[in-house]
Structures are given as structure tokens and as C-alpha cells.
Enzyme design. Sequence first.
Site, PDB file in Angstrom:
ATOM      1  N   TYR A  39       0.834  -1.205   0.000  1.00 49.91           N
ATOM      2  CA  TYR A  39       0.000   0.000   0.000  1.00 49.91           C
ATOM      3  C   TYR A  39       0.864   1.249   0.000  1.00 49.91           C
ATOM      4  CZ  TYR A  39       0.890   1.156   4.921  1.00 49.91           C
ATOM      5  OH  TYR A  39       1.490   1.532   6.105  1.00 49.91           O
ATOM      6  N   LYS A  49       6.575  -1.927   2.122  1.00 56.05           N
ATOM      7  CA  LYS A  49       5.386  -1.279   2.689  1.00 56.05           C
ATOM      8  C   LYS A  49       4.197  -2.227   2.533  1.00 56.05           C
ATOM      9  CE  LYS A  49       3.233   3.290   3.046  1.00 56.05           C
ATOM     10  NZ  LYS A  49       3.397   3.492   4.477  1.00 56.05           N
ATOM     11  N   GLU A  82      12.701   2.855  13.826  1.00 55.58           N
ATOM     12  CA  GLU A  82      11.768   3.916  13.418  1.00 55.58           C
ATOM     13  C   GLU A  82      10.636   3.944  14.436  1.00 55.58           C
ATOM     14  OE1 GLU A  82       9.954   3.069   9.581  1.00 55.58           O
ATOM     15  OE2 GLU A  82       9.814   0.940  10.028  1.00 55.58           O
ATOM     16  N   LEU A 126      11.183   1.494   7.054  1.00 54.69           N
ATOM     17  CA  LEU A 126      10.570   1.858   5.780  1.00 54.69           C
ATOM     18  C   LEU A 126      11.367   3.022   5.176  1.00 54.69           C
ATOM     19  CD1 LEU A 126       7.905   1.208   4.122  1.00 54.69           C
ATOM     20  CD2 LEU A 126       7.171   3.440   4.927  1.00 54.69           C
TER      21      LEU A 126
HETATM   22  N1  PDD Z   1       2.965   5.533   7.416  1.00 51.03           N
HETATM   23  N2  PDD Z   1       7.619   4.126   8.785  1.00 51.03           N
HETATM   24  C1  PDD Z   1       6.468   3.454   8.843  1.00 51.03           C
HETATM   25  C2  PDD Z   1       6.432   2.137   9.541  1.00 51.03           C
HETATM   26  C3  PDD Z   1       5.312   3.979   8.233  1.00 51.03           C
HETATM   27  O1  PDD Z   1       4.164   3.308   8.271  1.00 51.03           O
HETATM   28  C4  PDD Z   1       5.388   5.245   7.597  1.00 51.03           C
HETATM   29  C5  PDD Z   1       4.207   5.856   6.904  1.00 51.03           C
HETATM   30  C6  PDD Z   1       6.627   5.917   7.572  1.00 51.03           C
HETATM   31  C7  PDD Z   1       6.806   7.230   6.881  1.00 51.03           C
HETATM   32  O2  PDD Z   1       6.798   7.078   5.474  1.00 51.03           O
HETATM   33  P1  PDD Z   1       6.331   8.248   4.506  1.00 51.03           P
HETATM   34  O3  PDD Z   1       7.157   9.429   4.830  1.00 51.03           O
HETATM   35  O4  PDD Z   1       6.615   7.711   3.157  1.00 51.03           O
HETATM   36  O5  PDD Z   1       4.867   8.488   4.764  1.00 51.03           O
HETATM   37  C8  PDD Z   1       7.721   5.317   8.174  1.00 51.03           C
HETATM   38  C9  PDD Z   1       1.806   5.784   6.599  1.00 51.03           C
HETATM   39  C10 PDD Z   1       1.526   7.237   6.405  1.00 51.03           C
HETATM   40  C11 PDD Z   1       0.622   4.994   7.116  1.00 51.03           C
HETATM   41  O6  PDD Z   1       0.803   3.805   7.312  1.00 51.03           O
HETATM   42  O7  PDD Z   1      -0.462   5.536   7.282  1.00 51.03           O
END
Ligand code: PDD
Length: 289
Positions: free
Chosen positions: A36, A153, A186, A210
Site C-alpha cells: 500500500y 510497505k 523507526e 521503511l
Molecule cells: N505511514 N515508517 C512506517 C512504519 C510507516 O508506516 C510510515 C508511513 C513511515 C513514513 O513514510 P512516509 O514518509 O513515506 O509516509 C515510516 C503511513 C503514512 C501509514 O501507514 O499511514
Amino acid sequence: MAIDNNIVFLNGEFVPMSEAKISPLDRGFLFGDGIYEVVPSYGGQLVGFALHIERMQNGLNAIGIKLEMGVDDWRDIAIKLMESSGKGNLGLYFHVSRGADTKRFHAYPEHVQPTVFAYAFEIPAATTADKQGVKQYKVTSTEDLRWKRCQIKSTSLLGNVMHFQQGQDVGVQETILFNQHKELTEASACNVFMVKNNVVITPPLDNQILPGITRHMLLDILRKDGSFQVQERALNMTEVRDADELWLTSSSKEIAPVVELDGQPVGNGKVGDIWQKAQSLYSANKYLY
Ligand code: PDD
């Protein structure tokens, strides 16, 4: 907005949410077998769109899902969803599962069409570099008990969900994670940055985190600006607890300042000056990606 009437995209068609139907044998439902993305959009302007689609394609390749859709196909879907949602502050959710088989069997099935789903949901207004107005985060920490393929992801988010809930259970908004060697990975739904003596530091990309798009853009913006030294390196728990500033980054939060970690103030317990500069640079440059 009444979510049931929202127009969503499912397998080539735009239909009201209440009419979108997926088989219970869909492998996304049975196994969390899918990929996703969440792409932010403010007033019709998408942030980091091509980078998000590239990461999704990397994820699909990693798990062997073949999908004949390129960045322009996804952009067309995003534009339609934004038009029907009224172009406010939106998260565009894109989801590809391996599809519905005729039985529950672990191996990747052949000749099954992936299920493609997308919808738009409201997100908070874009963060502004305002120390007084910005939402301040309190976080807890724990050992990272997820799997060893966190660079993908995946829609299999139970490990993240359980860690996020640990924060909720103690009344804070996120949970930051340390591996078994007590190094920062993270947070349950964000990447983590810290500042020490004006140096901005974040863990390097590997299978433990991620590759966040916000993280990538922020590093690039800070390096191009050149006001601060920037490092990607392992950070141990002692360093994190001794940080001057701690930030969470994600598509919907942009750069979120953390003022408390496990009940202790981060730095002086206030939103930091470097956060302000970083968020201001991010706000000024984010549509260039
Ligand atoms: N979450 N790490 C994890 C585990 C995440 O789920 C996310 C993003 C990030 C940040 O990634 P980005 O900058 O590409 O949004 C880091 C999304 C927003 C979610 O699951 O809703």
C-alpha cells in the site's frame, strides 16, 4: 464527509464506498498479502507522487505481484478521487493485493488478477513552521518486535498496529522502536530523526525501516540547503535519550516535533529551533518532488 458515499476506485471502476465489494478469499484479507501507499495532497497538489509510486512498484516487485500500471495511471486515479472529494487536505490511499484465489493456500497463485483499491480520506492541514501552533508529540519506546522486511510497505501491519497501540495504552501518540542491540529503527508509523549539537541524524536505510518518502525529501532538502550537517547512521538508545530534538516524519505529519520520550523531556522539553527551520524548508520545497 459521509464516507459511505465517497467514490472509491476498485479494479478499474469508480463506485461509491458502500458498493465496493471484495471477495473474502482475497489474499489481502486472508494473509495481508499486498502493498500500500499513502500520498498526501493539499488543495489538489500532490506531494512526492512519483516517489511514492516508485516505492510501491519496488514493493510489488519484492513480493512478485505483476501489475501493468504506471505512474500516469495512478495519477489519473488520484486526480479523479481528488475531484470527487473536493480537493481539501487529503491522503490518497493506494492498495494492491495479490487478489482472490479459489482456495486458501499459502503459495502465490498463478493466473489471479491483483485487487487494486484506492480512496481519499481527510488528513490534517499541512504542518506550518510555527512553534506555538504545531502539534507536540509525546512518545513511548519499546523493542522493535516486527519482522525483518520492514523496507517493504506491506499491508501486513499487525506488528506496527500492536506497537502503535502500546503508545495509545499509555496515553501518548507514537511508539519509537529500538532493535535488540538497542539501536533506533523507526516508529510504528513514522521515521525518526534526532538533533544533537546542530547535527541532524537519522538511521540509515536497511531492512529495519521503511524508506520514508518524507525522510528522503527532508534529507535532500536539508543537504541542498546546507545550514546543518546531516548524518545517516546508527543511533543507540543513550544518544536518543540525550537528543536536543526528536522528530517524527511521515506523509500526513510532515515533520512532527517530539517533546517527551518515556515521560522525560526531550532536550529542554520545548519545540526546537532546528525543527522550525527544517519544517520551514520542507514546507517551501515539498511540491518540487
Ligand atoms: N505511514 N515508517 C512506517 C512504519 C510507516 O508506516 C510510515 C508511513 C513511515 C513514513 O513514510 P512516509 O514518509 O513515506 O509516509 C515510516 C503511513 C503514512 C501509514 O501507514 O499511514
